[in-house]
Design a protein around this motif. Sequence first.
Motif, PDB file in Angstrom:
ATOM      1  N   MET A   1     -17.870  -4.094 -31.536  1.00 49.23           N
ATOM      2  CA  MET A   1     -18.470  -3.747 -30.260  1.00 49.23           C
ATOM      3  C   MET A   1     -19.985  -3.586 -30.389  1.00 49.23           C
ATOM      4  O   MET A   1     -20.763  -4.125 -29.587  1.00 49.23           O
ATOM      5  CB  MET A   1     -17.848  -2.452 -29.732  1.00 49.23           C
ATOM      6  N   ASP A   2     -20.442  -2.854 -31.405  1.00 50.98           N
ATOM      7  CA  ASP A   2     -21.881  -2.646 -31.576  1.00 50.98           C
ATOM      8  C   ASP A   2     -22.606  -3.974 -31.775  1.00 50.98           C
ATOM      9  O   ASP A   2     -23.693  -4.194 -31.227  1.00 50.98           O
ATOM     10  CB  ASP A   2     -22.150  -1.723 -32.767  1.00 50.98           C
ATOM     11  N   ALA A   3     -22.006  -4.861 -32.567  1.00 53.19           N
ATOM     12  CA  ALA A   3     -22.632  -6.164 -32.816  1.00 53.19           C
ATOM     13  C   ALA A   3     -22.727  -6.972 -31.533  1.00 53.19           C
ATOM     14  O   ALA A   3     -23.751  -7.614 -31.254  1.00 53.19           O
ATOM     15  CB  ALA A   3     -21.836  -6.933 -33.867  1.00 53.19           C
ATOM     16  N   ALA A   4     -21.677  -6.950 -30.713  1.00 58.14           N
ATOM     17  CA  ALA A   4     -21.689  -7.704 -29.470  1.00 58.14           C
ATOM     18  C   ALA A   4     -22.735  -7.162 -28.507  1.00 58.14           C
ATOM     19  O   ALA A   4     -23.445  -7.923 -27.836  1.00 58.14           O
ATOM     20  CB  ALA A   4     -20.302  -7.669 -28.827  1.00 58.14           C
ATOM     21  N   LEU A   5     -22.863  -5.855 -28.436  1.00 58.45           N
ATOM     22  CA  LEU A   5     -23.849  -5.254 -27.538  1.00 58.45           C
ATOM     23  C   LEU A   5     -25.268  -5.545 -28.013  1.00 58.45           C
ATOM     24  O   LEU A   5     -26.166  -5.818 -27.202  1.00 58.45           O
ATOM     25  CB  LEU A   5     -23.620  -3.749 -27.433  1.00 58.45           C
ATOM     26  N   LEU A   6     -25.480  -5.498 -29.319  1.00 58.65           N
ATOM     27  CA  LEU A   6     -26.808  -5.797 -29.838  1.00 58.65           C
ATOM     28  C   LEU A   6     -27.192  -7.242 -29.534  1.00 58.65           C
ATOM     29  O   LEU A   6     -28.325  -7.525 -29.127  1.00 58.65           O
ATOM     30  CB  LEU A   6     -26.852  -5.534 -31.344  1.00 58.65           C
ATOM     31  N   ALA A   7     -26.256  -8.158 -29.715  1.00 55.31           N
ATOM     32  CA  ALA A   7     -26.541  -9.566 -29.419  1.00 55.31           C
ATOM     33  C   ALA A   7     -26.866  -9.766 -27.941  1.00 55.31           C
ATOM     34  O   ALA A   7     -27.758 -10.543 -27.586  1.00 55.31           O
ATOM     35  CB  ALA A   7     -25.346 -10.435 -29.818  1.00 55.31           C
ATOM     36  N   ALA A   8     -26.157  -9.050 -27.076  1.00 58.31           N
ATOM     37  CA  ALA A   8     -26.387  -9.180 -25.636  1.00 58.31           C
ATOM     38  C   ALA A   8     -27.702  -8.551 -25.201  1.00 58.31           C
ATOM     39  O   ALA A   8     -28.202  -8.840 -24.110  1.00 58.31           O
ATOM     40  CB  ALA A   8     -25.236  -8.541 -24.867  1.00 58.31           C
ATOM     41  N   ALA A   9     -28.262  -7.690 -26.045  1.00 56.27           N
ATOM     42  CA  ALA A   9     -29.478  -6.959 -25.694  1.00 56.27           C
ATOM     43  C   ALA A   9     -30.738  -7.605 -26.253  1.00 56.27           C
ATOM     44  O   ALA A   9     -31.806  -6.984 -26.240  1.00 56.27           O
ATOM     45  CB  ALA A   9     -29.367  -5.520 -26.190  1.00 56.27           C
ATOM     46  N   ALA A  10     -30.625  -8.829 -26.747  1.00 54.67           N
ATOM     47  CA  ALA A  10     -31.791  -9.541 -27.287  1.00 54.67           C
ATOM     48  C   ALA A  10     -31.950 -10.873 -26.560  1.00 54.67           C
ATOM     49  O   ALA A  10     -31.702 -11.935 -27.129  1.00 54.67           O
ATOM     50  CB  ALA A  10     -31.634  -9.758 -28.790  1.00 54.67           C
ATOM     51  N   PRO A  11     -32.377 -10.851 -25.289  1.00 52.39           N
ATOM     52  CA  PRO A  11     -32.488 -12.083 -24.500  1.00 52.39           C
ATOM     53  C   PRO A  11     -33.743 -12.889 -24.844  1.00 52.39           C
ATOM     54  O   PRO A  11     -34.644 -13.056 -24.027  1.00 52.39           O
ATOM     55  CB  PRO A  11     -32.526 -11.559 -23.059  1.00 52.39           C
ATOM     56  N   ALA A  12     -33.772 -13.386 -26.068  1.00 51.81           N
ATOM     57  CA  ALA A  12     -34.915 -14.183 -26.520  1.00 51.81           C
ATOM     58  C   ALA A  12     -34.950 -15.519 -25.779  1.00 51.81           C
ATOM     59  O   ALA A  12     -33.918 -16.058 -25.382  1.00 51.81           O
ATOM     60  CB  ALA A  12     -34.822 -14.415 -28.023  1.00 51.81           C
ATOM     61  N   ARG A  13     -36.149 -16.056 -25.633  1.00 53.75           N
ATOM     62  CA  ARG A  13     -36.341 -17.318 -24.920  1.00 53.75           C
ATOM     63  C   ARG A  13     -36.465 -18.473 -25.917  1.00 53.75           C
ATOM     64  O   ARG A  13     -36.799 -18.261 -27.087  1.00 53.75           O
ATOM     65  CB  ARG A  13     -37.591 -17.228 -24.054  1.00 53.75           C
ATOM     66  N   PRO A  14     -36.194 -19.688 -25.470  1.00 57.92           N
ATOM     67  CA  PRO A  14     -36.333 -20.850 -26.361  1.00 57.92           C
ATOM     68  C   PRO A  14     -37.712 -20.869 -27.017  1.00 57.92           C
ATOM     69  O   PRO A  14     -38.736 -20.619 -26.374  1.00 57.92           O
ATOM     70  CB  PRO A  14     -36.150 -22.041 -25.414  1.00 57.92           C
ATOM     71  N   GLY A  15     -37.710 -21.132 -28.312  1.00 61.24           N
ATOM     72  CA  GLY A  15     -38.948 -21.153 -29.072  1.00 61.24           C
ATOM     73  C   GLY A  15     -39.298 -19.841 -29.719  1.00 61.24           C
ATOM     74  O   GLY A  15     -40.164 -19.791 -30.609  1.00 61.24           O
ATOM     75  N   GLU A  16     -38.642 -18.761 -29.318  1.00 63.05           N
ATOM     76  CA  GLU A  16     -38.928 -17.458 -29.926  1.00 63.05           C
ATOM     77  C   GLU A  16     -38.135 -17.284 -31.220  1.00 63.05           C
ATOM     78  O   GLU A  16     -37.128 -17.954 -31.452  1.00 63.05           O
ATOM     79  CB  GLU A  16     -38.623 -16.333 -28.947  1.00 63.05           C
ATOM     80  N   ARG A  17     -38.614 -16.365 -32.045  1.00 63.63           N
ATOM     81  CA  ARG A  17     -38.023 -16.106 -33.359  1.00 63.63           C
ATOM     82  C   ARG A  17     -37.485 -14.684 -33.402  1.00 63.63           C
ATOM     83  O   ARG A  17     -38.183 -13.739 -33.022  1.00 63.63           O
ATOM     84  CB  ARG A  17     -39.070 -16.318 -34.463  1.00 63.63           C
ATOM     85  N   VAL A  18     -36.255 -14.549 -33.886  1.00 62.61           N
ATOM     86  CA  VAL A  18     -35.565 -13.259 -33.929  1.00 62.61           C
ATOM     87  C   VAL A  18     -35.271 -12.901 -35.380  1.00 62.61           C
ATOM     88  O   VAL A  18     -34.721 -13.712 -36.133  1.00 62.61           O
ATOM     89  CB  VAL A  18     -34.249 -13.307 -33.126  1.00 62.61           C
ATOM     90  N   LEU A  19     -35.605 -11.675 -35.752  1.00 61.95           N
ATOM     91  CA  LEU A  19     -35.338 -11.140 -37.093  1.00 61.95           C
ATOM     92  C   LEU A  19     -34.299 -10.045 -36.970  1.00 61.95           C
ATOM     93  O   LEU A  19     -34.429  -9.144 -36.139  1.00 61.95           O
ATOM     94  CB  LEU A  19     -36.632 -10.563 -37.672  1.00 61.95           C
ATOM     95  N   GLU A  20     -33.256 -10.089 -37.812  1.00 58.92           N
ATOM     96  CA  GLU A  20     -32.286  -8.997 -37.862  1.00 58.92           C
ATOM     97  C   GLU A  20     -32.327  -8.331 -39.219  1.00 58.92           C
ATOM     98  O   GLU A  20     -32.157  -8.991 -40.257  1.00 58.92           O
ATOM     99  CB  GLU A  20     -30.858  -9.463 -37.576  1.00 58.92           C
ATOM    100  N   ALA A  21     -32.520  -7.021 -39.226  1.00 61.78           N
ATOM    101  CA  ALA A  21     -32.488  -6.227 -40.454  1.00 61.78           C
ATOM    102  C   ALA A  21     -31.057  -5.777 -40.710  1.00 61.78           C
ATOM    103  O   ALA A  21     -30.444  -5.125 -39.863  1.00 61.78           O
ATOM    104  CB  ALA A  21     -33.409  -5.010 -40.326  1.00 61.78           C
ATOM    105  N   GLY A  22     -30.525  -6.135 -41.875  1.00 60.52           N
ATOM    106  CA  GLY A  22     -29.154  -5.790 -42.207  1.00 60.52           C
ATOM    107  C   GLY A  22     -28.171  -6.641 -41.431  1.00 60.52           C
ATOM    108  O   GLY A  22     -27.343  -6.135 -40.675  1.00 60.52           O
ATOM    109  N   CYS A  23     -28.219  -7.952 -41.640  1.00 64.32           N
ATOM    110  CA  CYS A  23     -27.431  -8.869 -40.803  1.00 64.32           C
ATOM    111  C   CYS A  23     -25.976  -8.972 -41.225  1.00 64.32           C
ATOM    112  O   CYS A  23     -25.180  -9.596 -40.511  1.00 64.32           O
ATOM    113  CB  CYS A  23     -28.070 -10.253 -40.779  1.00 64.32           C
ATOM    114  N   GLY A  24     -25.595  -8.392 -42.373  1.00 66.67           N
ATOM    115  CA  GLY A  24     -24.213  -8.497 -42.809  1.00 66.67           C
ATOM    116  C   GLY A  24     -23.790  -9.953 -42.947  1.00 66.67           C
ATOM    117  O   GLY A  24     -24.511 -10.769 -43.518  1.00 66.67           O
ATOM    118  N   VAL A  25     -22.639 -10.280 -42.385  1.00 66.39           N
ATOM    119  CA  VAL A  25     -22.112 -11.649 -42.490  1.00 66.39           C
ATOM    120  C   VAL A  25     -22.581 -12.536 -41.339  1.00 66.39           C
ATOM    121  O   VAL A  25     -22.097 -13.659 -41.174  1.00 66.39           O
ATOM    122  CB  VAL A  25     -20.576 -11.648 -42.579  1.00 66.39           C
ATOM    123  N   GLY A  26     -23.499 -12.037 -40.531  1.00 62.12           N
ATOM    124  CA  GLY A  26     -24.103 -12.871 -39.496  1.00 62.12           C
ATOM    125  C   GLY A  26     -23.470 -12.778 -38.125  1.00 62.12           C
ATOM    126  O   GLY A  26     -23.723 -13.630 -37.273  1.00 62.12           O
ATOM    127  N   GLY A  27     -22.687 -11.730 -37.880  1.00 60.74           N
ATOM    128  CA  GLY A  27     -22.000 -11.616 -36.598  1.00 60.74           C
ATOM    129  C   GLY A  27     -22.927 -11.563 -35.400  1.00 60.74           C
ATOM    130  O   GLY A  27     -22.668 -12.203 -34.375  1.00 60.74           O
TER     131      GLY A  27
END
Length: 219
Positions: A1-27
Motif C-alpha cells: 500500500m505504501d509503495a502504491a501511494l508513493l508512486a501515485a504521489a509523484a506525478p512527474a512529467r515527460p523528460g523529468e528525472r525521478v530519484l528514489e532513496a531505498g528502492c528495494g526491488v523496484g516496486g
Amino acid sequence: MDAALLAAAAPARPGERVLEAGCGVGGVLTQIAARRPGVSLTGVERYPVAAGLAVENAALNGISDRMEVLNADIAGGFAALDRPRFDWAISNPPFFDDETTLRAPASAKRGAWIADDGLAVWTRFLTDGVRDGGRIVVIHRADRLADLLALLGERCGSFAIRPVQPYADQPAKRVLVHAIRSGKAPLRLLPALVLHDRSGAKHTSEAEAILRGEADLGW
C-alpha cells in the motif's frame, strides 16, 4: 500500500528525472514507469540482492532503457553517486530509528524497518538530490510528521501534507509529505485519503482508483 501511494504521489512529467532513496526491488519505480511514460528513473538500494531484483524487474517490465538501479548506501551521501541533481526525489524511509521501540524484525527485513543512521540521513539525501525548485515526496508514519517538517524545512518549503486514514472516523496512520527545495509558499494541509469505508468493499472508490493506476495523488 505504501509503495502504491508513493508512486501515485509523484506525478512527474515527460523528460523529468525521478530519484528514489531505498528502492528495494523496484516496486515504486516500476509503478511510476507504468503511470508516467517518458520519465527517467533512478533507484538507490544498499542491499545487493534487492538491487539485483530491481534490475530484473526493470527488464521484465521492458523499462531498462529508462530505469537505472545503483547499489549504494544513502549514508554515503548523494554526491557519491556522481549524478546531476534530479527533478524529483522520493522515499518510503524505514519507520524506526531505534529497534528497541518495537519487537525485533526478522533479520531479512531489518533494513526496511530500522534507519541505522536516523531519519536525518534520508532527508539530507533527498534534499541534496534535487535541484532548486525540485520536488520531494515522502510517505511515513503520521507520528513522525513534526520530525519530517523540521528536517526537510532546513532547505525546503511549500509543504503539502496529505493524511492517509484507515477509515474516516480513525486517525491517520500515514502521511504523504510533499516539499519543494527552496520553496517559499505557505504550508497546505490537504484533504485526507480514506482507504476503507463500512460498505464491505475492500477500498473506497478513491483509494481503489489510485491503486489501479486510474488516478493520482496530486499536489
